[in-house]
Structure formats: structure tokens, C-alpha cells
Design a protein around this motif. Structure first.
Motif, PDB file in Angstrom:
ATOM      1  N   GLY A 119       0.826  -1.198   0.000  1.00 40.41           N
ATOM      2  CA  GLY A 119       0.000   0.000   0.000  1.00 40.41           C
ATOM      3  C   GLY A 119       0.859   1.246   0.000  1.00 40.41           C
ATOM      4  N   ILE A 120       0.391   2.279  -0.699  1.00 37.15           N
ATOM      5  CA  ILE A 120       1.133   3.539  -0.720  1.00 37.15           C
ATOM      6  C   ILE A 120       0.202   4.749  -0.643  1.00 37.15           C
ATOM      7  CG2 ILE A 120       1.195   3.941  -3.222  1.00 37.15           C
ATOM      8  CD1 ILE A 120       4.167   4.265  -0.772  1.00 37.15           C
ATOM      9  N   LYS A 121      -1.123   4.485  -0.551  1.00 37.89           N
ATOM     10  CA  LYS A 121      -2.082   5.586  -0.482  1.00 37.89           C
ATOM     11  C   LYS A 121      -3.369   5.102   0.188  1.00 37.89           C
ATOM     12  CE  LYS A 121      -4.516   8.989  -3.368  1.00 37.89           C
ATOM     13  NZ  LYS A 121      -4.770   9.468  -4.741  1.00 37.89           N
ATOM     14  N   VAL A 122      -3.963   5.955   1.030  1.00 40.86           N
ATOM     15  CA  VAL A 122      -5.293   5.689   1.564  1.00 40.86           C
ATOM     16  C   VAL A 122      -6.288   6.268   0.561  1.00 40.86           C
ATOM     17  CG1 VAL A 122      -6.923   6.146   3.439  1.00 40.86           C
ATOM     18  CG2 VAL A 122      -4.516   5.703   3.963  1.00 40.86           C
ATOM     19  N   HIS A 123      -7.117   5.406  -0.014  1.00 46.94           N
ATOM     20  CA  HIS A 123      -7.984   5.809  -1.114  1.00 46.94           C
ATOM     21  C   HIS A 123      -9.377   6.187  -0.633  1.00 46.94           C
ATOM     22  CE1 HIS A 123      -5.172   4.471  -4.324  1.00 46.94           C
ATOM     23  NE2 HIS A 123      -4.767   3.635  -3.381  1.00 46.94           N
ATOM     24  N   GLY A 124     -10.118   6.847  -1.502  1.00 44.65           N
ATOM     25  CA  GLY A 124     -11.504   7.185  -1.228  1.00 44.65           C
ATOM     26  C   GLY A 124     -11.668   8.581  -0.658  1.00 44.65           C
ATOM     27  N   ALA A 125     -12.877   9.100  -0.786  1.00 45.31           N
ATOM     28  CA  ALA A 125     -13.165  10.455  -0.320  1.00 45.31           C
ATOM     29  C   ALA A 125     -12.969  10.585   1.182  1.00 45.31           C
ATOM     30  CB  ALA A 125     -14.605  10.831  -0.691  1.00 45.31           C
ATOM     31  N   ALA A 126     -13.221   9.511   1.928  1.00 47.08           N
ATOM     32  CA  ALA A 126     -13.090   9.563   3.378  1.00 47.08           C
ATOM     33  C   ALA A 126     -11.661   9.868   3.814  1.00 47.08           C
ATOM     34  CB  ALA A 126     -13.551   8.247   3.995  1.00 47.08           C
ATOM     35  N   ALA A 127     -10.690   9.521   2.962  1.00 46.36           N
ATOM     36  CA  ALA A 127      -9.286   9.759   3.308  1.00 46.36           C
ATOM     37  C   ALA A 127      -9.022  11.244   3.549  1.00 46.36           C
ATOM     38  CB  ALA A 127      -8.379   9.227   2.207  1.00 46.36           C
ATOM     39  N   TYR A 128      -9.680  12.091   2.754  1.00 52.02           N
ATOM     40  CA  TYR A 128      -9.470  13.530   2.881  1.00 52.02           C
ATOM     41  C   TYR A 128     -10.179  14.103   4.097  1.00 52.02           C
ATOM     42  CZ  TYR A 128      -7.683  12.913  -1.815  1.00 52.02           C
ATOM     43  OH  TYR A 128      -6.958  12.483  -2.896  1.00 52.02           O
ATOM     44  N   ASP A 201      -1.593   1.144  -6.596  1.00 51.38           N
ATOM     45  CA  ASP A 201      -0.507   1.349  -5.634  1.00 51.38           C
ATOM     46  C   ASP A 201       0.773   0.678  -6.105  1.00 51.38           C
ATOM     47  OD1 ASP A 201      -2.736   2.361  -4.234  1.00 51.38           O
ATOM     48  OD2 ASP A 201      -1.812   1.884  -2.312  1.00 51.38           O
ATOM     49  N   SER A 202       0.655  -0.553  -6.598  1.00 48.29           N
ATOM     50  CA  SER A 202       1.831  -1.252  -7.111  1.00 48.29           C
ATOM     51  C   SER A 202       2.389  -0.537  -8.334  1.00 48.29           C
ATOM     52  CB  SER A 202       1.479  -2.701  -7.471  1.00 48.29           C
ATOM     53  OG  SER A 202       1.263  -3.470  -6.306  1.00 48.29           O
ATOM     54  N   ALA A 203       1.498  -0.081  -9.205  1.00 45.42           N
ATOM     55  CA  ALA A 203       1.933   0.630 -10.412  1.00 45.42           C
ATOM     56  C   ALA A 203       2.689   1.901 -10.045  1.00 45.42           C
ATOM     57  CB  ALA A 203       0.727   0.956 -11.293  1.00 45.42           C
ATOM     58  N   ARG A 204       2.211   2.614  -9.036  1.00 43.41           N
ATOM     59  CA  ARG A 204       2.884   3.847  -8.635  1.00 43.41           C
ATOM     60  C   ARG A 204       4.272   3.553  -8.060  1.00 43.41           C
ATOM     61  NH1 ARG A 204       2.150   9.113  -8.223  1.00 43.41           N
ATOM     62  NH2 ARG A 204       3.175  10.278  -6.555  1.00 43.41           N
TER      63      ARG A 204
END
Length: 259
Positions: A119-128, A201-204
Motif C-alpha cells: 500500500g502507498i495511499k489511503v484511497h476514497g473520499a473519506a481519506a481527505y 498502488d503497485s503501479a505507482r
């Protein structure tokens, strides 16, 4: 607070090649124990620590953050570096981000990196909304046991403290900025179907690291916790081959400590 059955840290004294395994967010060493034991069985020195706040109850996690989790794997790595000639860092999910940061910070002291569904990012609108939401809501639904294999189960929490989710988001942003400093050989394995961490995430990670020796392996039969899923044996064999190619000298079998 007692550690959950199966969530104990694991250590095996093997040869001069060492591996550090990092488990994921709200998970425990149980998710990586078969992998650790496989590598130990091939003569490697293995360290699989329990991250602070993990492996007991989710209430214990609330007082911890990414600095505590990273400090524990950093400590374990330094122990291995004192003991072994070559050391590799391995990780699942958030453990993959921990491993990548260790590689970025320790440079040539780390001989290679293996990550599974990192994992490299917390996704979704809730993250913000986490910076505010964490003061209003204590927890949300847990993320464990995303396993395709029938009967597969992960020892971890069924609740996620939002304070910790906010800390995780900050950690991911930090690691993302450090990815260009990762130049060690890299083996990245990721599932085609993952209900926790998207393939993006893996691609990034692959697009941002500076590593030139890179192998990407797609796992088609497993979900997020692939180390306990149908592709587990492939992960174990691929990682052993990767380590063996870079550090051909594998030590003799040693002793085991842990639960």
C-alpha cells in the motif's frame, strides 16, 4: 494485554543471510508466519516482529502511530545488520511501505526488497476527511481476512481506529516522496483482485522507485492477504529465488524462537 494466539513475533537464527518481514496495518505476524518459517527452513536468519499496538486489541492501537510502527522494524533491521552479512526486507500491505522506507533510509545496507500487495495511499473520499473525522468517530470497519482460499483467516482487528488511519495516510505520503531513493533490487508481487489495496498502488511504486533490477509478479488466484492464500507457495518460492540470486551463500539451519 496478552497477545492474540498466533500473533506472536517470530525469530529464527540461521546463516549469514537475514530477512526482515513486516506485517500489515491492523494485522499481525500470523499473516507472514508461513513465509517466515519457509525461509527459516532454507537456512536464513529471520526476524518477524509484532508492530506496537497490534496483535492484542484495537483499543491498544489507538495510542500508536506510524512512527512507532516504523521504529520497531528499524530496530529489528539494525539487529539483523549486526548479525548478518546480507539483509533483505520483505513486507505485506503497509508492511511493504515499511520495507520500502527501510530501503530508502538504509541504502546499501539493505540488499533487496520484496513486497506483496504493497500500500502507498489511503484511497476514497473519506481519506481527505480523516483529519477532522478522527475527532468525531473513533473507529471504522476492519480490513483483515481478504483471502480467496476457503477457510483462510487472518489474525487482526475487526475495527480500525481512525486516529491510526490518519497516521497511516501521513506515512504513505511520506514514503511516496521517498520512493526515488529506493534503488535496491525489487521483487513486487500483487494480486489481480484485491479488496484492500488497488493495483494502482503497485503501479505507482514501480513507476517511482529508482531500482533497475525489478521483477513484477501477478498473483491471479489470491486476494489481499496473498501470503495465506492460493498463491502463497509461489510467493515463498519467488522470494527465495530472488534472495538466492542476490546472495548465493545461504547459511546453515539454526534455532527458532517465538510463539
Amino acid at each position: 494485554m496478552p497477545v492474540l494466539p498466533g500473533a506472536e513475533p517470530y525469530r529464527h537464527e540461521g546463516g549469514e543471510v537475514g530477512v526482515l518481514l513486516c506485517h500489515g496495518f491492523t494485522g499481525s505476524p500470523q499473516s507472514l508466519r508461513p513465509w517466515a518459517e519457509f525461509l527459516a527452513g532454507h537456512g536464513l536468519t529471520v526476524s518477524l516482529p509484532l508492530l506496537p499496538g497490534h496483535g492484542t486489541r484495537w483499543e491498544d492501537m489507538r495510542a500508536t502511530g506510524w512512527q512507532d510502527w516504523y521504529a520497531e522494524v528499524d530496530r529489528a533491521l539494525r539487529e539483523l545488520l549486526e548479525r548478518c552479512e546480507r539483509v533483505f526486507v520483505l513486507g505485506l500491505s503497509m508492511g511493504g511501505a515499511l520495507a520500502l522506507r527501510l530501503a530508502a533510509k538504509h541504502g546499501r545496507a539493505v540488499s533487496g526488497v520484496v513486497v506483496v500487495n504493497p500500500g502507498i495511499k489511503v484511497h476514497g473520499a473519506a481519506a481527505y476527511a480523516l483529519p477532522v473525522l478522527r475527532h468525531l468517530v473513533a473507529t471504522t470497519k476492519g480490513l483483515t481476512s481478504d483471502i480467496a482460499k476457503e477457510g483462510g483467516a487472518e489474525v487482526g482487528y475487526d475495527r480500525v481506529p481512525l486516529h491510526c488511519a490518519h497516521s497511516l495516510r501521513n506515512f504513505f505520503r511520506l514514503v511516496d516522496g521517498e520512493l526515488p531513493r529506493v534503488n535496491q533490487p525489487l521483487l513486487l508481487l500483487h494480486s489481480t483482485v484485491d479488496h484492500v489495496v488497488p493495483p494502482a498502488d503497485s503501479a505507482r511504486i514501480l513507476s517511482r522507485v529508482s531500482s533497475t533490477d525489478v521483477r513484477e509478479v501477478v498473483l491471479e488466484q489470491s486476494y489481499h492477504v496473498a501470503t495465506l492464500d492460493h498463491d502463497a507457495e509461489r510467493i515463498f518460492e519467488e522470494s527465495l529465488a530472488f534472495i538466492g540470486r542476490l546472495a548465493p551463500a545461504v547459511g546453515k539451519k539454526g534455532s527458532t524462537t517465538g510463539g
